[in-house]
Design a protein around this motif. Structure first.
Motif, PDB file in Angstrom:
ATOM      1  N   LYS A  95      -6.384  -3.762  -6.494  1.00  0.00           N
ATOM      2  CA  LYS A  95      -5.579  -3.003  -5.085  1.00  0.00           C
ATOM      3  C   LYS A  95      -5.957  -1.448  -4.734  1.00  0.00           C
ATOM      4  CE  LYS A  95      -3.295  -6.924  -4.653  1.00  0.00           C
ATOM      5  NZ  LYS A  95      -3.366  -7.910  -3.510  1.00  0.00           N
TER       6      LYS A  95
ATOM      7  N   ARG B 239       0.688   4.075  -3.142  1.00  0.00           N
ATOM      8  CA  ARG B 239       0.498   5.120  -2.479  1.00  0.00           C
ATOM      9  C   ARG B 239       1.642   6.614  -3.199  1.00  0.00           C
ATOM     10  NH1 ARG B 239      -2.134   5.001   2.253  1.00  0.00           N
ATOM     11  NH2 ARG B 239      -4.142   4.529   1.398  1.00  0.00           N
TER      12      ARG B 239
ATOM     13  N   PRO C  31       1.286  -1.673  -0.032  1.00  0.00           N
ATOM     14  CA  PRO C  31       0.207  -0.553  -0.274  1.00  0.00           C
ATOM     15  C   PRO C  31       1.415   1.160   0.063  1.00  0.00           C
ATOM     16  CG  PRO C  31      -0.539  -1.918   1.737  1.00  0.00           C
ATOM     17  CD  PRO C  31       0.197  -2.148   1.089  1.00  0.00           C
ATOM     18  N   SER C  32       2.092   1.506   0.766  1.00  0.00           N
ATOM     19  CA  SER C  32       2.591   2.674   0.932  1.00  0.00           C
ATOM     20  C   SER C  32       3.179   2.998  -0.196  1.00  0.00           C
ATOM     21  CB  SER C  32       3.820   2.802   1.984  1.00  0.00           C
ATOM     22  OG  SER C  32       4.400   1.473   2.113  1.00  0.00           O
TER      23      SER C  32
ATOM     24  N   GLU D  28      -8.765  -1.588  -2.604  1.00  0.00           N
ATOM     25  CA  GLU D  28      -8.435  -2.394  -1.480  1.00  0.00           C
ATOM     26  C   GLU D  28      -7.280  -1.623  -0.801  1.00  0.00           C
ATOM     27  OE1 GLU D  28      -6.315  -6.225  -2.095  1.00  0.00           O
ATOM     28  OE2 GLU D  28      -5.289  -6.462  -0.337  1.00  0.00           O
ATOM     29  N   HIS D  29      -6.845  -0.832  -0.972  1.00  0.00           N
ATOM     30  CA  HIS D  29      -5.755  -0.011   0.046  1.00  0.00           C
ATOM     31  C   HIS D  29      -6.282   1.407   0.587  1.00  0.00           C
ATOM     32  CE1 HIS D  29      -3.146  -3.027  -0.486  1.00  0.00           C
ATOM     33  NE2 HIS D  29      -2.211  -2.905  -1.359  1.00  0.00           N
TER      34      HIS D  29
ATOM     35  N   ILE E 279      -6.667   3.887  -1.899  1.00  0.00           N
ATOM     36  CA  ILE E 279      -6.515   4.826  -2.613  1.00  0.00           C
ATOM     37  C   ILE E 279      -7.075   5.328  -3.394  1.00  0.00           C
ATOM     38  CG2 ILE E 279      -4.497   5.782  -3.947  1.00  0.00           C
ATOM     39  CD1 ILE E 279      -2.630   3.250  -2.403  1.00  0.00           C
TER      40      ILE E 279
END
Ligand code: UD1
Length: 355
Positions: free
Chosen positions: A241, A217, A213-214, A244-245, A247
């Motif tokens: 994704k 992002r 995720p990071s 899900e995160h 973003i």
């Protein structure tokens, strides 16, 4: 001669198009097996229609899953298919789970296997594609290499005697499609309020960029702050994704768009001010179209694009903006990816090796 091609994911359908044409021209019997790895119509069916590829003879309908589940389901389905068709060659393409499954199934059943796009290496052992390439090359009876660099990698792994330099079949397809779309303004531009030369084209889908995720992002934030609008053509993995995160893709200068048909993608790349991607195919397509590329990875298999100044690696998100906004490089007459006749050489090489 009877050749059985196994394909399953988007870039493989592009490579299949010139092979299918060359096989037909040479009077070779060609059986197409689709594993079903990619099942969305925009990732699969439209390529068959747009690139005039005959419908697959067999569709395994495997779909998504973890690497083991997906690859294993293909393996167990392929044994029976290979025995039923009894080909002279099983031809596998590129570096996906479909490639590896078909190579393993064929080698265990003693069908000769040829690997198209052999010898590419990123030397990044964390990429699923790297495992698939290395294992497939070592299982194959014939390694069909796209470039001199790929030939050197094969030689350094002891595979020189079964390797042949054929050129890159993606050059074959791209040259045809580019000529067909050259005079058209892609409808996507009007639809997304973009002007020729006034935007960047981005695609991000690789597991190493989407699954953390990071990392995802920070990539999205870098793209959202570029100096022009960024048409981000989103693969289902990116959409899934990002959701899900938590973003948001429609942020800053980003203009998200569903996947494009191949001729439209080529046209949108051709009219862009630059491409930002983690796709292997698009790096090379940008080079062949004379469009600067920035690759959101720490390494690339297509090192020629970097050596010739048309591609810059921006593995860290802080490097993305400077790389994308750099001045355009000097034109080059180099043709590291062949002359657009690789597929004919593939069919010849298969014929010679089966004599
Ligand atoms: C695969 C290849 C990759 C290639 C890419 C091109 C492997 C290991 N990776 O990655 O090398 O660059 O194809 O697109 O084989 N999904 C859909 N619809 C589809 C297909 C996939 O929604 O038609 C979604 C699913 O959520 C799935 C995810 O995308 O779980 C990943 O799909 P998968 O086939 O495993 O890998 P790709 O990311 O497409």
């Amino acid at each position: 001669m009877k050749v059985l091609s196994v394909v399953g994911a988007r870039p493989q359908f592009v490579k299949l198009a010139p092979i299918s044409r060359a096989a037909e021209a040479a009077g070779v019997e060609h059986v197409i097996v689709h594993t079903g790895q990619h099942y969305d119509p925009m990732l699969s069916d439209v390529f068959f229609t747009d690139l005039a590829i005959p419908a697959p003879t067999v569709h395994l309908g495997v779909g998504s899953g973890s690497h083991g589940v997906q690859t294993g389901a293909m393996l167990s389905a392929l044994d029976g298919v290979l025995d039923e068709h009894d080909p002279d060659w099983v031809l596998v393409y590129g570096d996906t789970n479909s490639t590896l499954a078909a190579a393993v199934s064929a080698v265990k059943l003693h069908y000769p296997v040829a690997h198209l796009e052999a010898g590419l290496r990123s030397f990044n052992r964390r990429m699923p594609e790297e495992h698939n390439r290395v294992l497939t090359d070592h299982a194959a009876d014939l390694c069909l290499a796209p470039t001199e660099v790929a030939m050197r990698h094969l030689a350094s792994e002891g595979l020189a005697s079964r390797s042949v330099l054929v050129g890159d079949v993606m050059t074959d397809v791209l040259m045809n499609v580019r000529d067909a779309v050259a005079d058209q303004v892609p409808p996507t531009l009007a639809e997304s309020d973009l002007t020729r030369g006034g935007y960047y084209l981005a695609t991000i889908h690789r597991a190493e960029n989407t699954d953390d995720p990071s990392r995802l992002r920070s990539i999205i934030e870098s793209l959202a702050h570029l100096d022009r609008p960024v048409l981000i053509v989103a693969h289902p993995r990116l959409v899934a994704k990002a959701a899900e995160h938590g973003i948001e893709l429609a942020t800053g200068t980003l203009v998200p768009h569903r996947p494009l048909r191949y001729p439209e993608l080529v046209s949108v790349a051709l009219h862009s001010a630059g491409v930002v991607t983690d796709s292997g195919g698009l790096q090379k397509e940008a080079f062949l179209l004379g469009v600067p590329c920035t690759t959101v990875r720490t390494e690339t298999e297509w090192v020629e694009t970097v050596d010739l100044g048309w591609n810059v690696l921006a593995g860290r998100h802080a490097e993305i903006a400077e790389a994308v906004q750099r001045p355009a490089p000097e034109r080059t007459a180099a043709q590291p990816y062949g002359d657009g006749r690789a597929a004919e050489r593939v069919v010849e090489a298969l014929g010679r090796a089966s004599e």
